[in-house]
Design an enzyme around this catalytic site. Sequence first.
Site, PDB file in Angstrom:
ATOM      1  N   GLU A   1       0.806  -1.227   0.000  1.00 57.22           N
ATOM      2  CA  GLU A   1       0.000   0.000   0.000  1.00 57.22           C
ATOM      3  C   GLU A   1       0.842   1.282   0.000  1.00 57.22           C
ATOM      4  OE1 GLU A   1      -0.572  -2.620   1.946  1.00 57.22           O
ATOM      5  OE2 GLU A   1      -2.700  -3.162   1.837  1.00 57.22           O
TER       6      GLU A   1
ATOM      7  N   PHE B   1     -11.359  -7.278  13.700  1.00 60.50           N
ATOM      8  CA  PHE B   1     -10.290  -7.731  12.816  1.00 60.50           C
ATOM      9  C   PHE B   1      -9.967  -6.633  11.792  1.00 60.50           C
ATOM     10  CE2 PHE B   1      -8.989  -9.937   8.836  1.00 60.50           C
ATOM     11  CZ  PHE B   1      -7.748 -10.368   9.281  1.00 60.50           C
ATOM     12  N   GLN B   2      -8.697  -6.347  11.644  1.00 57.71           N
ATOM     13  CA  GLN B   2      -8.204  -5.303  10.730  1.00 57.71           C
ATOM     14  C   GLN B   2      -8.834  -3.939  11.005  1.00 57.71           C
ATOM     15  OE1 GLN B   2      -8.265  -6.884   6.636  1.00 57.71           O
ATOM     16  NE2 GLN B   2      -6.163  -7.561   6.969  1.00 57.71           N
TER      17      GLN B   2
ATOM     18  N   LYS C   1     -17.431  -0.674   5.901  1.00 57.35           N
ATOM     19  CA  LYS C   1     -17.868  -1.631   4.879  1.00 57.35           C
ATOM     20  C   LYS C   1     -19.382  -1.585   4.668  1.00 57.35           C
ATOM     21  CE  LYS C   1     -17.233  -6.368   3.325  1.00 57.35           C
ATOM     22  NZ  LYS C   1     -16.641  -7.686   3.606  1.00 57.35           N
TER      23      LYS C   1
ATOM     24  N   MET D   1      24.472   8.904   2.023  1.00 57.04           N
ATOM     25  CA  MET D   1      24.367  10.165   2.764  1.00 57.04           C
ATOM     26  C   MET D   1      24.668   9.954   4.238  1.00 57.04           C
ATOM     27  SD  MET D   1      24.053  13.316   2.244  1.00 57.04           S
ATOM     28  CE  MET D   1      23.122  13.892   0.826  1.00 57.04           C
TER      29      MET D   1
END
Lengths: 564, 164
Positions: A50, A112-113, A162, A477
């Site tokens: 993502e 969940f999630q 949802k 760097m």
Amino acid sequence: MELTGAEIIVRFLQDEGVEYVFGYPGGAVLHIYDAIYQQEGVKHVLVRHEQAATHAADGYARSTGKPGVVLVTSGPGATNAVTGIATAYMDSIPMVVLTGQVNSSLIGNDAFQEVDSVGITRPCVKHNFLVKDVAELATTLKKAFFIATTGRPGPVVVDIPKDVTAHRCHYSHPKRVSIRSYNPVVKGHPVQIKKALGLILAAKRPVLYTGGGVVLNDSAKQLTEFAKLLRLPVTNTSMGLGGYPATDDQFLGMLGMHGTYEANMAVSHCDLLIAIGARFDDRVTGNIAKFAPRAKIIHVDIDPASISKNVKVDVPIVGSVDHVLKEMINAIQATEERADAAALGHWWDQISEWRAKQCLKYDRSSPLIKPQFVIEKLYEVTQGDAFVTSDVGQHQMWAAQFYKFDKPRRWVNSGGLGTMGFGLPAAMGVQLAHPKAAVACVTGEGSIQMNIQELSTCMQYQLPIKVICLNNGYLGMVRQWQEFFYESRYSHSYMESLPDFVKLAEAYGHIGMHINQPGDVEAALQEAFKQKKRFVFLNFVTDKSENVYPMVPAGAGLDEMILV
Amino acid sequence: MRHIISILIENEAGALSRVAGLFSARGYNIESLTVAPTEDASLSRMTLVTRGSDDIIEQINKQLNKLIDVVKVMDLTEGLHIEREMMLIKVRAEGGEAREEVKRLSDIFGGRILDVSEKTYIVELTGNARKLDSFIEALGPVPILETVRSGVSGIARGEKSLQA
């Protein structure tokens, strides 16, 4: 017409003219993905992580000026997106991120999630919403696009449970939306513009310092006209590169920590600094107390909060860069007054002396590949016309210093947040937006591994990106700072067990090239860019000891540079 | 310097955390914060007391204005204004003399005794922060069992008003 929430989202995106959605499916967004499946207007690009979805949308936005759109699921989908959201926030990139959320009835139950996406993203978005009712979905989406693309642009998150995507309601595309608490100022105040003009015409040693605002506001033309009218020296921030043509002789190069000697000296000695669409970032100013100590400062910015935040300014002008520059050009053309030509002549003489230092010189006879040389050749082979994305570190600074950007939106880098792993996914968004254009991702062997999985996405969508990996075997760097400031104690800046990048590229179905001789650099680049349809990974084995010069050490003034 | 900032903000879930989050993220200090809906139920009014240099206060005002939900911001300290805070204070009041003393002090400060038990009083007192502090000081040896203060609410004097 009655539609489900999911259908409304997809129809809305079509009606907004959204070309691509960058995303990754999951439980909470299954209804939305089902709606995407059943249409053809909006193309979905399946990334492999993502974070890459947000960077790809970001690259799309930076290279087109249109908002990038992201769709991710709840929980880890949203948290993975946070780095990309913060990246876009720091650089004021217009982006709309749709995050799935668990069912409304489960919110707060540690489902969940489930994460508090609105809470987690709050400090790194321009605004965010939780949609609680399908009836509010379309207007909320419209508000999100409106907020993301107007004023000082930025990312907006819309969190959608949802069940809201399953509920039905009437849909019509909201043509416009008004928000009583949000009315960004566009026009600069005429009195302030007049004051600024007075200072500009009276200045003996003026410098124009311009940033990402010029690029974001599509004002490169106006900036060039303004600078040409008054023969002003121009320096850009990293975000502002391309806002003024780099091959023009009034261009001094980038300023700041790795800015050119002439740009930093000019800012340190000017009597008037005209800051346009820039925000006096610490990487630009160095020690604030020593920044432009002799100068009066004019600051043009769309965001009032950027003005006098780090550096006190004498003439603040809140407004869009585009509008203010047009007004200034008109005012200059209307007035009889002229700037002090003799003084300006002396000023340019002084600048020429600083230029003569050739602060970007490097050892051209080295038997090792110098990273600067690779970028110079990249510039030549692409005739200065490529889109160049970069990751973060030495390679980013070399790309900024040695690729001369003449056009805006060609240089795509994470300037504010400094996000390693940005370059490759950003290049995907750029390439999708400009299928025929040459797109190069300048990176290092450290940064590229932060989103290396996207080699797979590049295969799926046949993106002919050219990865220019300046592989010095070090987090360069970090190594440079350790060499300069930690007595060469190279703590964890060395990468062992690097993969064979050629084989890795080939494993994903791409072309891999390994280049370790300076004499082979140009031919390799030419061969790679001839491959119009193939993704090529060029692994350049570069000089491990090379450093980025000039360098303003932390805490020092801009005129206290370490030179090569 | 101490500033009292009035904020008119959309009465939506999360609006308070946007303001509180802004202060914590940028390291500004919040001395007190009150919030409640206004006569227009779609708007909330906050009064925020903070301290900072002029530069910081300027940034606070700008950053508050930048929040999308914020409709208006006014720094009351810039003009004539009224600030009020309410305190409920429960003190131990045992024996005739102690009870008399608390009653007397409450009267002097314009307070009201809201609750009386055998051993305690609850006093309600309204005023500016300094007045409430003075009352606590004046109680002297009287044992304080608990205090609860509302935080400052503020409003500008005269014609000036904070409207959407």
